[in-house]
Design a protein around this motif. Structure first.
Motif, PDB file in Angstrom:
ATOM      1  N   GLU A 143       0.822  -1.208   0.000  1.00  0.00           N
ATOM      2  CA  GLU A 143       0.000   0.000   0.000  1.00  0.00           C
ATOM      3  C   GLU A 143       0.861   1.265   0.000  1.00  0.00           C
ATOM      4  OE1 GLU A 143      -2.692  -0.550   3.231  1.00  0.00           O
ATOM      5  OE2 GLU A 143      -3.954  -1.957   2.100  1.00  0.00           O
ATOM      6  N   ARG A 144       2.014   1.207   0.675  1.00  0.00           N
ATOM      7  CA  ARG A 144       2.933   2.360   0.623  1.00  0.00           C
ATOM      8  C   ARG A 144       3.441   2.562  -0.798  1.00  0.00           C
ATOM      9  NH1 ARG A 144       8.343   3.446   1.243  1.00  0.00           N
ATOM     10  NH2 ARG A 144       8.891   1.254   1.519  1.00  0.00           N
ATOM     11  N   GLY A 145       3.822   1.452  -1.455  1.00  0.00           N
ATOM     12  CA  GLY A 145       4.273   1.542  -2.836  1.00  0.00           C
ATOM     13  C   GLY A 145       3.163   2.010  -3.762  1.00  0.00           C
ATOM     14  N   TYR A 146       1.952   1.523  -3.515  1.00  0.00           N
ATOM     15  CA  TYR A 146       0.797   1.910  -4.344  1.00  0.00           C
ATOM     16  C   TYR A 146       0.553   3.414  -4.259  1.00  0.00           C
ATOM     17  CZ  TYR A 146      -3.926   1.921  -6.266  1.00  0.00           C
ATOM     18  OH  TYR A 146      -5.039   2.185  -7.034  1.00  0.00           O
ATOM     19  N   ARG A 147       0.592   3.958  -3.040  1.00  0.00           N
ATOM     20  CA  ARG A 147       0.370   5.400  -2.876  1.00  0.00           C
ATOM     21  C   ARG A 147       1.460   6.197  -3.592  1.00  0.00           C
ATOM     22  NH1 ARG A 147      -0.845   3.772   2.427  1.00  0.00           N
ATOM     23  NH2 ARG A 147       1.221   4.439   3.137  1.00  0.00           N
ATOM     24  N   ASP A 148       2.706   5.743  -3.468  1.00  0.00           N
ATOM     25  CA  ASP A 148       3.804   6.451  -4.131  1.00  0.00           C
ATOM     26  C   ASP A 148       3.626   6.437  -5.639  1.00  0.00           C
ATOM     27  OD1 ASP A 148       4.879   6.969  -1.669  1.00  0.00           O
ATOM     28  OD2 ASP A 148       6.556   5.562  -1.849  1.00  0.00           O
ATOM     29  N   GLY A 149       3.278   5.277  -6.187  1.00  0.00           N
ATOM     30  CA  GLY A 149       3.088   5.174  -7.631  1.00  0.00           C
ATOM     31  C   GLY A 149       1.885   5.960  -8.109  1.00  0.00           C
ATOM     32  N   LEU A 150       0.799   5.910  -7.328  1.00  0.00           N
ATOM     33  CA  LEU A 150      -0.430   6.607  -7.707  1.00  0.00           C
ATOM     34  C   LEU A 150      -0.220   8.110  -7.768  1.00  0.00           C
ATOM     35  CD1 LEU A 150      -3.503   6.325  -8.271  1.00  0.00           C
ATOM     36  CD2 LEU A 150      -3.856   6.586  -5.814  1.00  0.00           C
ATOM     37  N   HIS A 151       0.578   8.636  -6.824  1.00  0.00           N
ATOM     38  CA  HIS A 151       0.798  10.085  -6.755  1.00  0.00           C
ATOM     39  C   HIS A 151       2.092  10.519  -7.454  1.00  0.00           C
ATOM     40  CE1 HIS A 151      -2.664  10.514  -4.171  1.00  0.00           C
ATOM     41  NE2 HIS A 151      -2.195   9.580  -3.371  1.00  0.00           N
ATOM     42  N   HIS A 152       2.705   9.580  -8.167  1.00  0.00           N
ATOM     43  CA  HIS A 152       3.879   9.878  -9.001  1.00  0.00           C
ATOM     44  C   HIS A 152       5.023  10.456  -8.180  1.00  0.00           C
ATOM     45  CE1 HIS A 152       5.422  11.348 -13.168  1.00  0.00           C
ATOM     46  NE2 HIS A 152       5.863  10.150 -12.857  1.00  0.00           N
ATOM     47  N   THR A 153       5.198   9.961  -6.967  1.00  0.00           N
ATOM     48  CA  THR A 153       6.356  10.357  -6.171  1.00  0.00           C
ATOM     49  C   THR A 153       7.522   9.422  -6.490  1.00  0.00           C
ATOM     50  OG1 THR A 153       5.604   8.951  -4.337  1.00  0.00           O
ATOM     51  CG2 THR A 153       4.937  11.262  -4.306  1.00  0.00           C
TER      52      THR A 153
END
Length: 261
Positions: A143-153
């Protein structure tokens, strides 16, 4: 001793899911007639049948997945839309419509064995992401990776886990799907749609492009594929369309070409 037997039975039922899992309704079977319909028509049909639209999301294959809830039947259905038409209707879990999973006798049974079920939950809690099963730590990393990928960080896999990497990839894919409506242009000029022509017959696609203000400015062949270049000066769109066996196999904005001027 009787209490011990009852407790053992409840643990068994909780572990196997025989008590707490309600049967899934079969609304999809009654909605097969909307398959093939324009989604706008199907939308009204679903509303007439007592369904409320809950949410939708797009995938990278150009499909939109919509979820509908029928409050009277306590039932959730999944309606898949492709190129503006309903391509599939299937039953879905209540949780897919952001609703609780049970009711009636099932809910009562949950109340009876809540304490025992809690013990089972503490022993092992696992989640499924992208077809894989993760424990709590893996789920948190995903989920941490998903949030990073989703928000293009920036990619930041400091624990060096596969779960984070897979989550980042899933988030990036969802971000691309969420932005599918955006054509990638900035400024004030109105652009026109063209991706809907993918898969159409070449002659029909040619006519559609002309009606949308494009003109054919170049063309060439390579092996079994024929390529044409289309330009629309009002929006500065420069398209390349590849045709194979009489149908559009690919159409994209290449942004620039010597004849796109």
């Amino acid at each position: 001793m009787k209490h011990g037997r009852i407790g053992s039975s409840l643990v068994f039922l909780a572990a196997t899911g025989m008590v707490v899992t309600p049967a899934m309704a079969n609304s999809a079977r009654d909605l097969r007639y909307i398959e093939g319909q324009n989604y706008g028509t199907a939308y009204n049909q679903l509303r007439d049948r007592g369904f409320s639209h809950i949410e939708d999301h797009s995938d990278n294959d150009g499909r939109t997945h919509t979820y509908w809830w029928n409050e009277d039947r306590k039932d959730c259905v999944h309606v898949e839309v492709r190129r503006g038409n309903v391509s599939d209707v299937s039953d879905a879990k209540n949780s897919d419509c952001n609703k609780g999973g049970g009711g009636g006798d099932a809910a009562a049974a949950v109340g009876v064995i809540a304490g025992v079920a809690l013990l089972g939950a503490l022993l092992s809690k696992k989640h499924h992401k992208k077809g894989k099963e993760y424990d709590d730590r893996g789920t948190a990393e995903f989920e941490r990776g998903y949030r990073d990928g989703l928000h293009h960080t920036q990619y930041h896999n400091y624990n060096r886990t596969d779960a984070y990497s897979e989550g980042y990839e899933a988030g990036s894919e969802q971000r691309s799907a969420n932005l599918r409506h955006h054509k990638g242009y900035a400024g004030y000029r109105q652009t026109v749609q063209f991706k809907d022509l993918d898969g159409d017959r070449a002659r029909s696609a040619d006519s559609a492009l002309q009606s949308r203000g494009f003109r054919n400015v170049d063309g060439f062949k390579s092996n079994s594929a024929a390529y044409t270049i289309w330009y629309r000066s009002q929006s500065n769109q420069c398209l390349q369309m590849m045709v194979v066996n009489g149908r559009v196999d690919d159409i994209r904005d290449i942004r620039t070409h010597p004849q796109c001027r």
